[in-house]
Design a protein around this motif. Structure first.
Motif, PDB file in Angstrom:
ATOM      1  N   VAL A  86      14.738 -65.574 -35.812  1.00 58.27           N
ATOM      2  CA  VAL A  86      14.173 -66.282 -34.633  1.00 58.27           C
ATOM      3  C   VAL A  86      12.892 -65.430 -34.184  1.00 58.27           C
ATOM      4  O   VAL A  86      13.076 -64.151 -34.221  1.00 58.27           O
ATOM      5  N   LEU A  87      11.714 -66.188 -33.847  1.00 59.83           N
ATOM      6  CA  LEU A  87      10.482 -65.151 -33.543  1.00 59.83           C
ATOM      7  C   LEU A  87      10.260 -65.577 -31.979  1.00 59.83           C
ATOM      8  O   LEU A  87      10.399 -66.743 -31.514  1.00 59.83           O
ATOM      9  N   ASP A  88       9.948 -64.389 -31.214  1.00 62.21           N
ATOM     10  CA  ASP A  88       9.589 -64.923 -29.921  1.00 62.21           C
ATOM     11  C   ASP A  88       8.500 -64.002 -29.437  1.00 62.21           C
ATOM     12  O   ASP A  88       7.903 -63.088 -30.369  1.00 62.21           O
ATOM     13  N   VAL A  95       5.300 -74.245 -35.081  1.00 64.23           N
ATOM     14  CA  VAL A  95       5.106 -74.838 -36.456  1.00 64.23           C
ATOM     15  C   VAL A  95       4.510 -73.522 -37.309  1.00 64.23           C
ATOM     16  O   VAL A  95       5.011 -73.375 -38.444  1.00 64.23           O
ATOM     17  N   THR A  96       3.559 -72.923 -36.793  1.00 66.08           N
ATOM     18  CA  THR A  96       3.017 -71.449 -37.460  1.00 66.08           C
ATOM     19  C   THR A  96       4.106 -70.451 -37.803  1.00 66.08           C
ATOM     20  O   THR A  96       4.212 -70.110 -39.014  1.00 66.08           O
ATOM     21  N   GLY A  98       7.875 -68.072 -42.129  1.00 71.01           N
ATOM     22  CA  GLY A  98       9.367 -67.966 -42.405  1.00 71.01           C
ATOM     23  C   GLY A  98      10.445 -67.767 -41.356  1.00 71.01           C
ATOM     24  O   GLY A  98      11.439 -67.496 -41.461  1.00 71.01           O
ATOM     25  N   ALA A  99      10.131 -68.045 -40.094  1.00 71.65           N
ATOM     26  CA  ALA A  99      10.903 -67.915 -39.098  1.00 71.65           C
ATOM     27  C   ALA A  99      11.960 -69.125 -39.191  1.00 71.65           C
ATOM     28  O   ALA A  99      11.335 -70.509 -39.584  1.00 71.65           O
ATOM     29  N   ALA A 124      11.208 -79.750 -44.715  1.00 74.76           N
ATOM     30  CA  ALA A 124       9.960 -80.159 -45.793  1.00 74.76           C
ATOM     31  C   ALA A 124       8.902 -79.101 -45.248  1.00 74.76           C
ATOM     32  O   ALA A 124       8.036 -78.763 -46.065  1.00 74.76           O
ATOM     33  N   LEU A 125       8.946 -78.704 -43.800  1.00 77.17           N
ATOM     34  CA  LEU A 125       8.038 -77.476 -43.535  1.00 77.17           C
ATOM     35  C   LEU A 125       8.242 -76.228 -44.177  1.00 77.17           C
ATOM     36  O   LEU A 125       7.360 -75.645 -44.689  1.00 77.17           O
ATOM     37  N   ARG A 126       9.799 -75.932 -44.218  1.00 72.36           N
ATOM     38  CA  ARG A 126      10.017 -74.747 -44.809  1.00 72.36           C
ATOM     39  C   ARG A 126       9.702 -74.971 -46.490  1.00 72.36           C
ATOM     40  O   ARG A 126       9.216 -73.721 -47.005  1.00 72.36           O
ATOM     41  N   ALA A 127       9.735 -76.083 -47.031  1.00 68.59           N
ATOM     42  CA  ALA A 127       9.617 -76.205 -48.562  1.00 68.59           C
ATOM     43  C   ALA A 127       7.903 -75.906 -48.589  1.00 68.59           C
ATOM     44  O   ALA A 127       7.745 -75.194 -49.761  1.00 68.59           O
ATOM     45  N   GLN A 128       7.207 -76.128 -47.763  1.00 61.96           N
ATOM     46  CA  GLN A 128       5.715 -75.871 -47.999  1.00 61.96           C
ATOM     47  C   GLN A 128       5.499 -74.506 -47.659  1.00 61.96           C
ATOM     48  O   GLN A 128       4.234 -74.110 -48.036  1.00 61.96           O
TER      49      GLN A 128
END
Ligand code: FNR
Length: 381
Positions: free
Chosen positions: A304-306, A316-317, A322-323, A369-373
Motif C-alpha cells: 500500500v502507498l500513502d 491509478v498512477t 506497482g502498489a 486490467a490496470l495491473r496487467a498494463q
C-alpha cells in the motif's frame, strides 16, 4: 499544506473553520521545512495517464483484494492519532463510514476510541501499533487485538525519533495538558467543537489509557510516546512476528533494503509511507521510491502507498507503478472534522468515483486490467 488541488479541498477548508487552530495545524502540518509534504504532491504531477478510446467501459469495477480483505475501491483510511478529538463521531464513526463504503481502515495506537470500541461497532479495522520499550505492554496490546477480532496489525517503523513540527511548537500542541490563556481562547472560539468533544466526557487515549499514569489526553500521549522503542531493529521485528500470528504489515518503509529485510522476517505486506511528510524532512516522495520497493518485494506481499494521495488519478498512477492499493491520512481527518461519519463516507465516495472515472477513460474496466498494463498506461511528463 491545506489541500489546494484535491478532491478534498472543501473538506480541508471546512475542517480549518471547525477546529481550533492548534488541532487544524496538527492535522495539516509536517516536519521541519515541510519539503517532504510538498514533494509527496509534486511527484504525482510528473505523471499523466493516457486516455484510451474505442473500448467498452460501460462497466468499471474498482474492487481489489488487499491484506486479505476485499475492498470496493483500492483504498484504506490510514491510522491518524487523536482523530477522535476532531469530531464527536470519533474513530468509531469513521470506521463505520469505511465499512459502509467497503474500504479498509487502520486505527492508530493513539486513538481516542479503543480498538475494542471500534471492533464492537461492526467494522473490521486493522490496528496500528508501535513496539514499546516495555514489551509486556506491546504483548498486551496484541492479546487485546486478537481478543476483539482485529484482522491484522500494522507496525509503524518511521517514528524512532519525533521531529520538530514547527506549527505544533508554535501552538504549544504537545503542552496542551496545561492550556495557556491563548490556547483556551482558541478552544473557546469553537464552542461546537468543544461541546462535541466534551459530550462524551473527558477524552482519553482509549487504546492506551489503562497503561498511562497521567490523566488527560495530551499528558497520556506524552507519556506513551516516550514508550515508543527507538531501538526497534530486525530482532525486534522478528520478535513481533513470533508474538503475532495473524497478518502483520510494516508501515513507513522507504528503502528497498528495509523492504527486503521486513519481507525476510516473514511479514505479509508493506505500507510505503513517509508519514505524510511528518517525520523525515527532506525525504523523497513515496511515489518516487515505490518502483524500487516493488522490485524488492517481488510479489511476496501486498504494497500500500500513502502520503499525498488526493485524487483518483493519484491512486491509478500509484497502482500503475506497482502498489496494490493506497491509503489516505489527512483527507479523512479533514472530512471527519468537517462533518463526522457522513462526511468521511462522502470523501471516500468522491475519490472512489474519481478512480472509476480515470480507469474508464484509460480504457480499463477493472484493477487487474490496470495491473496487467502497469506503467503502459502512464506518460512521463
Ligand atoms: C498521521 N499518521 C500516523 N501514522 C501512524 O502510523 N500512526 C499514527 O498515530 C499517525 N498519526 C497521524 C496523525 C495525523 C494528524 C496525520 C495527518 C497522520 C500518518 C498517516 O497514517 C499516513 O501515513 C499519512 O497521513 C499519509 O499522508 P497523507 O494522506 O496525510 O498525505
Amino acid at each position: 499544506m491545506a489541500c489546494d488541488d484535491g478532491a478534498f479541498a472543501s473538506f480541508a477548508a471546512r475542517s480549518r473553520r471547525c477546529l481550533p487552530r492548534l488541532f487544524a495545524d496538527y492535522v495539516d502540518g509536517g516536519a521541519h521545512g515541510e519539503w517532504t509534504m510538498a514533494r509527496n504532491r509534486s511527484a504525482f504531477r510528473r505523471w499523466g495517464i493516457v486516455p484510451r478510446g474505442l473500448r467498452d467501459v460501460s462497466r468499471v469495477d474498482t474492487g481489489v483484494s488487499c491484506f486479505g480483505q476485499t475492498w470496493k475501491a483500492p483504498l484504506m483510511l490510514a491510522p491518524v492519532g487523536f482523530a477522535g478529538m476532531l469530531h464527536s463521531d470519533r474513530e468509531v464513526g469513521s470506521a463505520r463510514a469505511a465499512a459502509q463504503c467497503g474500504v479498509g481502515m487502520a486505527i492508530s495506537t493513539f486513538s481516542i476510541d479503543s480498538m475494542e470500541d471500534v471492533a464492537a461497532s461492526g467494522a473490521a479495522p486493522f490496528a496500528q501499533i508501535y513496539v514499546f520499550r516495555d514489551r509486556a505492554l506491546t504483548r498486551d496490546m496484541l492479546a487485546r487485538a486478537a481478543a476483539c477480532g482485529i484482522p491484522g496489525i500494522i507496525v509503524t517503523v518511521d517514528t524512532a525519533i519525533t521531529p520538530v513540527r514547527e506549527r505544533d511548537v508554535r501552538n504549544g500542541f504537545r503542552h496542551l495538558s496545561r492550556p495557556t490563556v491563548m490556547q483556551m481562547a482558541s478552544l473557546l472560539r469553537h464552542p461546537r467543537w468543544l461541546a462535541g468533544v466534551a459530550a462524551r466526557g473527558m477524552p482519553r487515549i482509549g487504546n492506551l489509557a489503562d497503561y498511562a499514569t497521567a490523566q488527560g489526553v495530551m499528558a497520556q500521549a506524552r507519556e506513551m510516546a516516550a514508550q515508543i522503542d527507538p531501538r526497534l531493529d530486525r530482532a525486534g521485528l522478528e520478535w513481533l512476528r513470533q508474538e503475532w500470528k495473524g497478518r502483520l504489515i510494516v508501515k513507513g518503509v522507504m528503502h528497498p533494503q528495509d523492504a527486503a529485510m521486513a519481507m525476510a522476517c516473514g511479514v505479509d505486506g508493506l505500507i510505503v509511507s513517509n508519514h505524510g511528510g511528518r517525520q523525515m524532512d527532506p525525504a523523497p516522495a513515496t511515489l518516487d521510491v515505490l518502483p524500487q520497493i516493488v522490485e524488492a518485494v517481488a510479489g511476496r506481499g501486498d504494497i500500500v502507498l500513502d502520503s499525498g494521495i488526493r485524487r483518483g488519478g493519484d491512486v491509478v498512477t500509484a497502482l500503475a507503478l506497482g502498489a496494490t492499493a493506497v491509503s489516505i491520512g489527512r483527507p479523512w481527518a479533514w472530512a471527519l472534522a468537517a462533518g463526522g461519519q457522513r462526511a468521511v463516507a462522502a470523501a471516500i465516495n468522491v475519490i472512489s468515483q474519481e478512480i472509476a472515472d480515470v480507469l474508464g477513460l484509460a480504457g480499463l474496466t477493472d484493477i487487474p486490467a490496470l495491473r496487467a498494463q502497469g506503467t503502459g498506461v502512464l506518460w512521463k511528463m
